[in-house]
Design a protein around this motif. Structure first.
Motif, PDB file in Angstrom:
ATOM      1  N   ASP A 118       0.874  -1.175   0.000  1.00 24.54           N
ATOM      2  CA  ASP A 118       0.000   0.000   0.000  1.00 24.54           C
ATOM      3  C   ASP A 118       0.922   1.240   0.000  1.00 24.54           C
ATOM      4  OD1 ASP A 118      -1.468   2.226   0.804  1.00 24.54           O
ATOM      5  OD2 ASP A 118      -2.831   1.039   2.055  1.00 24.54           O
ATOM      6  N   ALA A 119       0.955   1.935  -1.127  1.00 20.09           N
ATOM      7  CA  ALA A 119       1.897   3.053  -1.286  1.00 20.09           C
ATOM      8  C   ALA A 119       1.658   4.143  -0.259  1.00 20.09           C
ATOM      9  CB  ALA A 119       1.790   3.624  -2.698  1.00 20.09           C
ATOM     10  N   ASP A 120       0.386   4.454  -0.015  1.00 20.03           N
ATOM     11  CA  ASP A 120       0.078   5.519   0.945  1.00 20.03           C
ATOM     12  C   ASP A 120       0.529   5.127   2.350  1.00 20.03           C
ATOM     13  OD1 ASP A 120      -1.278   7.917   1.990  1.00 20.03           O
ATOM     14  OD2 ASP A 120      -2.602   6.417   2.926  1.00 20.03           O
ATOM     15  N   ALA A 121       0.200   3.888   2.736  1.00 23.85           N
ATOM     16  CA  ALA A 121       0.604   3.422   4.076  1.00 23.85           C
ATOM     17  C   ALA A 121       2.131   3.412   4.190  1.00 23.85           C
ATOM     18  CB  ALA A 121       0.039   2.023   4.321  1.00 23.85           C
ATOM     19  N   SER A 122       2.783   2.953   3.124  1.00 29.19           N
ATOM     20  CA  SER A 122       4.251   2.898   3.159  1.00 29.19           C
ATOM     21  C   SER A 122       4.844   4.290   3.354  1.00 29.19           C
ATOM     22  CB  SER A 122       4.797   2.301   1.854  1.00 29.19           C
ATOM     23  OG  SER A 122       4.396   0.965   1.733  1.00 29.19           O
ATOM     24  N   ALA A 123       4.290   5.268   2.658  1.00 27.59           N
ATOM     25  CA  ALA A 123       4.805   6.636   2.763  1.00 27.59           C
ATOM     26  C   ALA A 123       4.598   7.182   4.169  1.00 27.59           C
ATOM     27  CB  ALA A 123       4.108   7.537   1.734  1.00 27.59           C
ATOM     28  N   ARG A 124       3.453   6.888   4.759  1.00 26.35           N
ATOM     29  CA  ARG A 124       3.182   7.392   6.111  1.00 26.35           C
ATOM     30  C   ARG A 124       4.113   6.715   7.138  1.00 26.35           C
ATOM     31  NH1 ARG A 124      -1.544   5.826   7.723  1.00 26.35           N
ATOM     32  NH2 ARG A 124      -2.283   4.812   5.827  1.00 26.35           N
ATOM     33  N   VAL A 125       4.306   5.418   6.940  1.00 27.42           N
ATOM     34  CA  VAL A 125       5.204   4.687   7.848  1.00 27.42           C
ATOM     35  C   VAL A 125       6.622   5.247   7.745  1.00 27.42           C
ATOM     36  CG1 VAL A 125       6.329   2.444   8.243  1.00 27.42           C
ATOM     37  CG2 VAL A 125       3.856   2.559   7.891  1.00 27.42           C
ATOM     38  N   HIS A 126       7.053   5.461   6.511  1.00 31.43           N
ATOM     39  CA  HIS A 126       8.405   5.968   6.300  1.00 31.43           C
ATOM     40  C   HIS A 126       8.582   7.337   6.963  1.00 31.43           C
ATOM     41  CE1 HIS A 126      12.254   6.026   4.274  1.00 31.43           C
ATOM     42  NE2 HIS A 126      12.042   7.299   3.978  1.00 31.43           N
ATOM     43  N   ALA A 127       7.581   8.197   6.766  1.00 25.73           N
ATOM     44  CA  ALA A 127       7.661   9.548   7.352  1.00 25.73           C
ATOM     45  C   ALA A 127       7.650   9.488   8.879  1.00 25.73           C
ATOM     46  CB  ALA A 127       6.501  10.399   6.833  1.00 25.73           C
ATOM     47  N   ALA A 128       6.786   8.625   9.418  1.00 24.28           N
ATOM     48  CA  ALA A 128       6.710   8.505  10.882  1.00 24.28           C
ATOM     49  C   ALA A 128       8.034   7.994  11.441  1.00 24.28           C
ATOM     50  CB  ALA A 128       5.564   7.565  11.262  1.00 24.28           C
ATOM     51  N   MET A 129       8.602   6.990  10.778  1.00 20.86           N
ATOM     52  CA  MET A 129       9.866   6.426  11.263  1.00 20.86           C
ATOM     53  C   MET A 129      10.987   7.466  11.232  1.00 20.86           C
ATOM     54  SD  MET A 129       9.902   3.598  12.633  1.00 20.86           S
ATOM     55  CE  MET A 129       8.876   2.168  12.886  1.00 20.86           C
ATOM     56  N   SER A 130      10.995   8.267  10.159  1.00 20.77           N
ATOM     57  CA  SER A 130      12.023   9.309  10.077  1.00 20.77           C
ATOM     58  C   SER A 130      11.924  10.259  11.261  1.00 20.77           C
ATOM     59  CB  SER A 130      11.874  10.120   8.782  1.00 20.77           C
ATOM     60  OG  SER A 130      12.139   9.301   7.690  1.00 20.77           O
ATOM     61  N   GLU A 131      10.710  10.656  11.580  1.00 23.93           N
ATOM     62  CA  GLU A 131      10.538  11.590  12.706  1.00 23.93           C
ATOM     63  C   GLU A 131      10.932  10.940  14.024  1.00 23.93           C
ATOM     64  OE1 GLU A 131       7.265  14.148  13.277  1.00 23.93           O
ATOM     65  OE2 GLU A 131       6.920  14.453  11.122  1.00 23.93           O
ATOM     66  N   ILE A 132      10.596   9.659  14.146  1.00 26.99           N
ATOM     67  CA  ILE A 132      10.947   8.947  15.379  1.00 26.99           C
ATOM     68  C   ILE A 132      12.471   8.895  15.543  1.00 26.99           C
ATOM     69  CG2 ILE A 132      10.964   6.659  16.481  1.00 26.99           C
ATOM     70  CD1 ILE A 132       8.081   6.299  15.379  1.00 26.99           C
ATOM     71  N   MET A 133      13.163   8.566  14.464  1.00 25.98           N
ATOM     72  CA  MET A 133      14.626   8.494  14.529  1.00 25.98           C
ATOM     73  C   MET A 133      15.214   9.852  14.919  1.00 25.98           C
ATOM     74  SD  MET A 133      15.946   5.517  13.811  1.00 25.98           S
ATOM     75  CE  MET A 133      14.658   4.781  14.765  1.00 25.98           C
ATOM     76  N   LEU A 134      14.704  10.912  14.297  1.00 28.65           N
ATOM     77  CA  LEU A 134      15.234  12.247  14.589  1.00 28.65           C
ATOM     78  C   LEU A 134      14.919  12.661  16.030  1.00 28.65           C
ATOM     79  CD1 LEU A 134      14.462  13.969  11.161  1.00 28.65           C
ATOM     80  CD2 LEU A 134      16.683  13.156  12.007  1.00 28.65           C
ATOM     81  N   ALA A 135      13.764  12.223  16.521  1.00 27.82           N
ATOM     82  CA  ALA A 135      13.406  12.532  17.920  1.00 27.82           C
ATOM     83  C   ALA A 135      14.374  11.826  18.875  1.00 27.82           C
ATOM     84  CB  ALA A 135      11.966  12.093  18.203  1.00 27.82           C
ATOM     85  N   CYS A 136      14.767  10.609  18.528  1.00 24.43           N
ATOM     86  CA  CYS A 136      15.702   9.873  19.385  1.00 24.43           C
ATOM     87  C   CYS A 136      17.081  10.550  19.377  1.00 24.43           C
ATOM     88  CB  CYS A 136      15.826   8.412  18.916  1.00 24.43           C
ATOM     89  SG  CYS A 136      14.317   7.466  19.220  1.00 24.43           S
ATOM     90  N   ILE A 137      17.501  11.029  18.213  1.00 23.96           N
ATOM     91  CA  ILE A 137      18.780  11.748  18.136  1.00 23.96           C
ATOM     92  C   ILE A 137      18.688  13.027  18.971  1.00 23.96           C
ATOM     93  CG2 ILE A 137      20.354  13.018  16.610  1.00 23.96           C
ATOM     94  CD1 ILE A 137      19.551  11.028  14.372  1.00 23.96           C
ATOM     95  N   ALA A 138      17.567  13.733  18.834  1.00 19.00           N
ATOM     96  CA  ALA A 138      17.396  14.990  19.584  1.00 19.00           C
ATOM     97  C   ALA A 138      17.403  14.755  21.090  1.00 19.00           C
ATOM     98  CB  ALA A 138      16.099  15.666  19.148  1.00 19.00           C
ATOM     99  N   PRO A 188      20.229   7.663   5.908  1.00 18.81           N
ATOM    100  CA  PRO A 188      19.910   9.096   5.858  1.00 18.81           C
ATOM    101  C   PRO A 188      20.103   9.828   7.191  1.00 18.81           C
ATOM    102  CG  PRO A 188      18.143   7.776   4.901  1.00 18.81           C
ATOM    103  CD  PRO A 188      19.070   6.835   5.577  1.00 18.81           C
ATOM    104  N   TYR A 189      20.150   9.057   8.303  1.00 17.12           N
ATOM    105  CA  TYR A 189      20.258   9.732   9.607  1.00 17.12           C
ATOM    106  C   TYR A 189      21.702   9.917  10.058  1.00 17.12           C
ATOM    107  CZ  TYR A 189      15.625   7.717   9.388  1.00 17.12           C
ATOM    108  OH  TYR A 189      14.386   7.327   8.961  1.00 17.12           O
ATOM    109  N   MET A 190      22.633   9.302   9.340  1.00 18.83           N
ATOM    110  CA  MET A 190      24.031   9.362   9.797  1.00 18.83           C
ATOM    111  C   MET A 190      24.541  10.801   9.849  1.00 18.83           C
ATOM    112  SD  MET A 190      25.298   6.443  10.686  1.00 18.83           S
ATOM    113  CE  MET A 190      27.063   6.311  10.416  1.00 18.83           C
ATOM    114  N   GLU A 191      24.077  11.631   8.908  1.00 17.83           N
ATOM    115  CA  GLU A 191      24.562  13.014   8.900  1.00 17.83           C
ATOM    116  C   GLU A 191      23.904  13.870   9.985  1.00 17.83           C
ATOM    117  OE1 GLU A 191      25.731  13.849   4.335  1.00 17.83           O
ATOM    118  OE2 GLU A 191      23.912  12.711   4.744  1.00 17.83           O
TER     119      GLU A 191
END
Lengths: 471, 375
Positions: free
Chosen positions: A386-406, A423-426
């Motif tokens: 499901d392309a829409d679900a995949s995009a939402r999951v990807h976006a949510a995961m990105s924010e979660i990763m950045l929140a953990c770094i923060a 993408p988060y290494m930088e």
């Protein structure tokens, strides 16, 4: 070129162990990370250490890149081979030597983690690192990812239990990293190699440290009306000076998934969170530890603390935790198992942030994690088709990763960077730090043919650019 | 000096050209393992706590922070750095990491390698590199933390260190007593029956072997561990250390004495398979009858402390010759004394070149003798 390589590799390992047709290769187009697929150009499966060397040398001579792969259970896309050769190591399954006096075992990389522990148990010993996938994952893969597991809180991760690796470098030469009898005056190349995600070469022989099986084990399950209360209990327990063998937390979504599955463990489905806590060692004093931990939980707001009274009860409590990822398979066809670490004191607010992000993106997050280490596993069941679900999951995961770094944490505690976390290494490291990582990679693999495109973004490597793009 | 000052000093050294000598408290310089060039630019990382959150059991400090300062800071919150390394309490944490010095009776048999979570390092190119992090599990990127730990400052000057701490156990005692007979009587017994507790045997000339064991945990466990330890045949056993909840293992005078390294002593670490412990002790004792040996049966290592009358290079060669005649496999670290004879392969020398291409850092330690290490 491909035909010539196919012929060369077939001559080394036998035609049966080189896969070249698309229907054969498709079985290796993914690892444990859903949503990412990449078809290898060829897949080769050597059956002996000397065949591994011959294959690596043949690939070096041809200037061809390769991706080492064990059981393919990695969760960060580290074993994806996009149009390069996949080097399968799962035929190398020999436990070469068990030395109970010196408490070591020498194994080939394809040995399954749980099989090793079963093999050394008759000597009263164990291989301590126990990833949740231990019934299928391999020691070679564990070394590549510096894998952890629930019992790593007390016993340490893979790095603490591997003493030596015989490594075939990408150019086909050998090095012996570490030493079976301990430290040396050389650089800690073993420490560097463990967790290098196959970017420095292939371990063909691994010497691991074995530790005595504990005389006694006590397992407890505490249930809490809030995640915050459970997090408070974790801090209290750790502050007592007791080092539990394991301290695992599951949230309500995970509890319900487990209890609705064949892995039902008797967890209270109305609890906001449960803590699975284990203490082990010599029998004397364990009852006192159990009493102190119970007190910590109750003072933090636990509703109940259950102590497993039989071995069957203990196994059942652990089955729910170890099979939690499998239980989530009932919710949706795909599951992203994420892996981040935050300082323990930040657990409550990071979990709250994760909840807020999940709500905003309309995805369901099931949290099951190594609370004692602050090692979170926010998991999202979804449909990867499901392309829409995949995009939402990807976006949510990105924010979660950045929140953990923060929050002062990091993007992976035990699963590696692979492709997924690149993408988060930088966000995590400075340009100078990433460049230093490129520098060390160049020592082992100047042409970047071993697991290309993983761990460190290529554009971070200033020396690489200075020398021109050799990809 | 601040990290940026050290970076500038290295850049100037490259341009001059000259070399850089990193120092902490100066307590490990006697044997000369670091660059002793009189014309070297001396860089000394500053001390002090950067960040400490007791709830996370993690502390970030400047590399020039001394062990006693670190210990005092953590003790206020009932926490400890789980090792109390050999040498002076005035040693800096940067030096401890750089030398990966061992520690007698480390809590839970931990080593500094297990406790360093992150580092800031100024490489030989002057780059400021931050590696690792501030959490106890971290596999993001290549592990340059381990690479710099024990590198004796040859790859970079360590300026900041993030450390994992432990909460002090409710009881923390050291039990000690004497062992009768020769090492080949008691070494196999210690290895075969090793209790889950850190142990150390001290062998000094003309003295009976003395066993030390660190018994930690709650009262019942500490008492059981004491019983196990006495079952090894230890005589005249007694307990030292605080008996209340404010345990301070590293402050026990007897342990402080074990940690002491005499001025100008030559210090070597030799390690072998666990089962080779008795043979190792026999050989070292024969070669160095005047040395004090500290044997750790759980690691199969012996620390050799001897006087500087020996030519360190000659001694290392003698040990190598002695061991070369036996089937015992071993490794040798000259902690304070001779520079190592790097069994450098196509890997170790390139690692040095990668991070210190101009050769400005700790040149003496990094004397490489190319020798193939390939099969």
């Amino acid at each position: 070129m491909r035909d010539a390589l196919l012929a060369t590799l077939s001559a080394i390992v036998g035609p049966r162990w080189v896969k070249s047709r698309a229907p054969e290769l498709v079985a290796y187009d993914a690892d444990g990370l859903p949503g990412y697929r990449a078809l290898p150009n060829l897949a080769v499966f050597p059956g002996t250490q000397s065949e591994v060397v011959a294959v690596v040398k043949a690939l070096a001579a041809a200037g061809v890149s390769f991706v080492p792969r064990g059981a393919g259970t990695g969760l960060s896309g580290g074993a994806l081979a996009n149009d390069v050769v996949l080097l399968g190591l799962n035929r190398l399954t020999q436990i070469l030597r068990v030395d109970p006096v010196n408490r070591i075992a020498v194994v080939e990389p394809g040995v399954v983690n749980a099989k090793l522990s079963r093999a050394v148990a008759p000597y009263g010993l164990q291989y301590a690192p126990d990833p949740s996938s231990q019934s299928v994952c391999t020691i070679g893969g564990n070394v590549a990812e510096n894998a952890g597991g629930p019992h790593c809180l007390k016993y340490g991760v893979t790095l603490n239990h591997v003493v030596e690796c015989l490594v075939v470098l990408p150019d086909g030469r050998f090095i012996r990293a570490g030493s079976a009898f301990g430290e040396s005056d050389e650089y800690d190349v073993l420490g560097l190699f463990v967790g290098s995600e196959g970017c420095f070469g292939v371990a063909t022989e691994i010497t691991v440290r074995l530790v005595p099986l504990p005389d006694s084990v006590h397992t407890m399950l505490a249930d809490f009306p809030s995640v915050n209360a459970a997090a408070r209990a974790v801090s209290r327990i750790v502050a007592t000076g007791i080092v539990p063998a394991a301290l695992e937390m599951m949230d309500n979504a995970t509890i319900r998934a487990v209890e609705a599955s064949i892995y039902a463990a008797g967890y209270p489905t109305d609890a906001a969170a449960v803590l699975l806590c284990e203490v082990d060692g010599i029998a004397d004093g364990l009852d006192e530890d159990v009493a102190i931990i119970r007190e910590c939980c109750m003072e933090s707001g636990a509703r109940n603390v259950l102590v497993a009274s039989t071995e069957a009860d203990r196994v059942r409590l652990w089955q729910g935790r170890k099979k939690a990822f499998g239980a989530m398979g009932r919710i949706a066809p795909s599951l992203v198992v994420q892996d981040a670490v935050v300082p323990r004191t930040r657990l409550p607010d990071v979990l709250e942030t994760i909840h807020e992000i999940a709500t905003r993106y309309g995805v369901q997050v099931c949290n099951v994690f190594h609370a004692g280490d602050g090692n979170l596993h926010p998991n999202i069941p979804y449909d990867a088709n499901d392309a829409d679900a995949s995009a939402r999951v990807h976006a949510a995961m990105s924010e979660i990763m950045l929140a953990c770094i923060a929050a002062g944490g990091t993007i992976t505690g035990e699963h590696g960077v692979g492709l997924d976390k690149l993408p988060y290494m930088e966000s995590l490291f400075t340009a100078e730090s990433l460049s230093a990582m490129c520098t060390i990679r160049d020592v082992f693999d100047p042409d970047r043919r071993a697991n290309p495109g993983k761990v460190v973004p290529v554009h971070s490597c200033k020396e690489w650019h200075r020398g021109g793009n050799r990809a | 000096m601040e990290t940026s000052d050290i970076s500038n000093a290295i850049a100037s050294a490259i341009a001059s050209p000259t070399v850089v000598r990193a120092v902490g408290s100066g307590t490990w310089l006697h044997g000369g393992p670091v660059e002793n060039d009189a014309t070297a630019t001396v860089v000394k990382p500053r001390g002090g706590v950067i960040e400490y959150t007791p709830g996370d059991l993690v502390i970030s400090v400047h590399a020039g922070t001394t062990l006693e300062e670190l210990s005092a800071t953590c003790a206020v919150s009932g926490q400890m750095l789980a090792i109390a390394p050999y040498g002076s309490p005035r040693s800096t944490i940067g030096a401890v990491v750089a030398t990966a010095t061992a520690a007698p009776l480390a809590y839970d048999d931990l080593a500094i390698r297990d406790l360093v979570l992150g580092l800031t390092v100024v490489t030989g190119t002057g780059d400021i590199v931050r590696v690792g992090g501030k959490v106890v599990k971290n596999v993001a990127g290549f592990d340059l933390v381990r690479l710099n730990t024990g590198a004796f400052g040859t790859l970079g000057v360590i300026t900041e260190v993030n450390l994992r701490l432990h909460a002090k156990p409710s009881m923390d005692h050291v039990v000690t007593g004497t062992l009768d007979g020769s090492p080949w009587d008691w070494v196999p017994r210690l290895i075969a029956n090793r209790a889950p507790l850190p142990m150390l045997v001290r062998l000094a000339p003309d003295e009976p072997a003395q066993l030390f064991a660190r018994c930690t945990g709650n009262g019942a466990r500490a008492s059981a561990l004491r019983g196990i330890m006495q079952s090894y045949g230890v005589r005249n056993a007694f307990t030292v250390g605080p008996s209340d909840t404010s345990s301070a293992h590293e402050q026990v005078p007897m342990i402080a004495a074990l940690r002491h390294v005499p001025d100008h002593a030559l210090v070597l670490r030799i390690r072998t398979e666990l089962s080779g412990g008795d043979a190792m002790l026999e050989h070292v004792r024969k070669l160095l009858p005047d040395a004090t040996l500290l044997y750790n049966p759980s690691r199969g290592s012996v620390r050799v402390v001897t006087d500087p009358g020996h030519e360190d290079d000659v001694l290392v060669e003698q040990i190598e010759t002695q061991f070369g005649r036996t089937p015992v496999h071993y490794s040798l670290v000259a902690e304070q004394g001779a520079p190592p004879r790097h069994d450098t392969s196509h890997v170790h020398a390139p690692i040095k070149r990668a991070f210190d291409p101009h050769g400005v850092l700790n040149r003496r330690r990094a004397t490489f003798t190319p020798k193939p290490y390939v099969r």
